[in-house]
Design a protein around this motif. Structure first.
Motif, mmCIF file in Angstrom:
data_model
loop_
_atom_site.group_PDB
_atom_site.id
_atom_site.type_symbol
_atom_site.label_atom_id
_atom_site.label_comp_id
_atom_site.label_asym_id
_atom_site.label_seq_id
_atom_site.Cartn_x
_atom_site.Cartn_y
_atom_site.Cartn_z
ATOM 1 N N THR A 10 0.817 -1.212 0.000
ATOM 2 C CA THR A 10 0.000 0.000 0.000
ATOM 3 C C THR A 10 0.854 1.267 0.000
ATOM 4 O O THR A 10 1.998 1.284 0.456
ATOM 5 C CB THR A 10 -0.933 0.066 1.229
ATOM 6 O OG1 THR A 10 -0.158 0.310 2.411
ATOM 7 C CG2 THR A 10 -1.748 -1.204 1.370
ATOM 8 N N LEU A 35 0.299 -3.790 4.349
ATOM 9 C CA LEU A 35 -0.059 -2.444 4.784
ATOM 10 C C LEU A 35 1.208 -1.748 5.243
ATOM 11 O O LEU A 35 1.776 -2.071 6.291
ATOM 12 C CB LEU A 35 -1.082 -2.508 5.919
ATOM 13 C CG LEU A 35 -1.525 -1.170 6.508
ATOM 14 C CD1 LEU A 35 -2.153 -0.269 5.434
ATOM 15 C CD2 LEU A 35 -2.490 -1.377 7.662
ATOM 16 N N ALA A 49 -5.868 -0.901 9.472
ATOM 17 C CA ALA A 49 -5.624 -2.337 9.285
ATOM 18 C C ALA A 49 -6.893 -3.139 9.542
ATOM 19 O O ALA A 49 -7.221 -4.078 8.790
ATOM 20 C CB ALA A 49 -4.511 -2.806 10.214
ATOM 21 N N ILE A 52 -9.299 -2.557 6.570
ATOM 22 C CA ILE A 52 -8.805 -3.211 5.353
ATOM 23 C C ILE A 52 -9.001 -4.726 5.451
ATOM 24 O O ILE A 52 -9.423 -5.372 4.481
ATOM 25 C CB ILE A 52 -7.326 -2.868 5.118
ATOM 26 C CG1 ILE A 52 -7.201 -1.433 4.590
ATOM 27 C CG2 ILE A 52 -6.677 -3.848 4.141
ATOM 28 C CD1 ILE A 52 -5.778 -0.967 4.374
#
Length: 215
Positions: A10, A35, A49, A52
């Motif tokens: 990401t 991430l 987190a 996601i």
């Protein structure tokens, strides 16, 4: 031959106005999402987190960069460590069984050390020129091939990779490829993922100069 892995990292700045949570929901076909938002404070990173993880399509595993605490708190699938991060053996002990520990490496020596420390996979790069490493020469496919030959765990190639050159990494022995801008900055991330997966389903023949094994 097992399918090659597609690993996405990401970068919310590359994503622009798009939410990383919304983008994550479009990543069907991605095997791993790392991430990697190093500048976020713990509370924000935890919430991101968590959200996601809930948004990811089935089959996509979430790894948190460096922050073992956030990985534990959100039930992520594992953690990705840098060469100067917490030792992999310590991360594994704290994460418990069934979790993934990955490590970034840039040399044969570092790859062997990470394998001995218990890493499940290694990210190696940068293989091709990339804007994120401007002015730093790429390590190239020959070095990738040498690292692959030096360890027994999967190597994921990183750096300047796109659908056009991804098959070359597989031909050098990589288990998969990692991308950031190729998906994060893509106008249509789902289409970008589909094109990468199609490229990874192919094999190409690449002529290499012999690379002596490191000792």
């Amino acid at each position: 031959m097992p399918l090659a892995w597609l690993y996405v990292i990401t970068n919310r700045r590359l994503a622009g106005a798009r939410s990383l949570v919304d983008l994550a929901a479009k990543l069907a076909g991605v095997d791993y999402l790392q991430l990697r938002e190093k500048d976020l404070p713990g509370k924000e990173l935890y919430h991101l987190a968590r959200d996601i993880k809930q948004a990811l399509p089935p089959g996509t595993r979430l790894l948190v960069n460096d922050r073992l605490d956030v990985a534990l708190a959100t039930g992520a699938d594992g953690v990705h460590l840098g060469e100067n991060s917490l030792p992999p053996a310590v991360a594994r002990r704290l994460l418990g069984p069934g979790k993934i520990v990955g490590v970034s490496v840039h040399s044969v020596a570092a790859a062997r050390e990470a394998e001995l420390a218990g890493a499940d996979y290694l990210l190696f790069g940068h293989v091709f020129p990339t804007a994120s490493k401007e002015g730093v020469p790429p390590r190239g496919l020959g070095h990738l091939r040498e690292v692959v030959a030096s360890v027994g765990i999967p190597i994921i190639a990183l750096g300047g990779i796109n659908a056009a050159n991804a098959p070359q990494c597989l031909a050098a022995g990589a288990r998969g490829v990692a991308v950031m801008s190729a998906v994060m900055a893509a106008p249509d991330p789902a289409r970008a993922v589909a094109e990468l997966k199609q490229a990874l389903s192919k094999r190409c023949v690449v002529q290499y100069q012999p690379v002596p094994a490191s000792t």
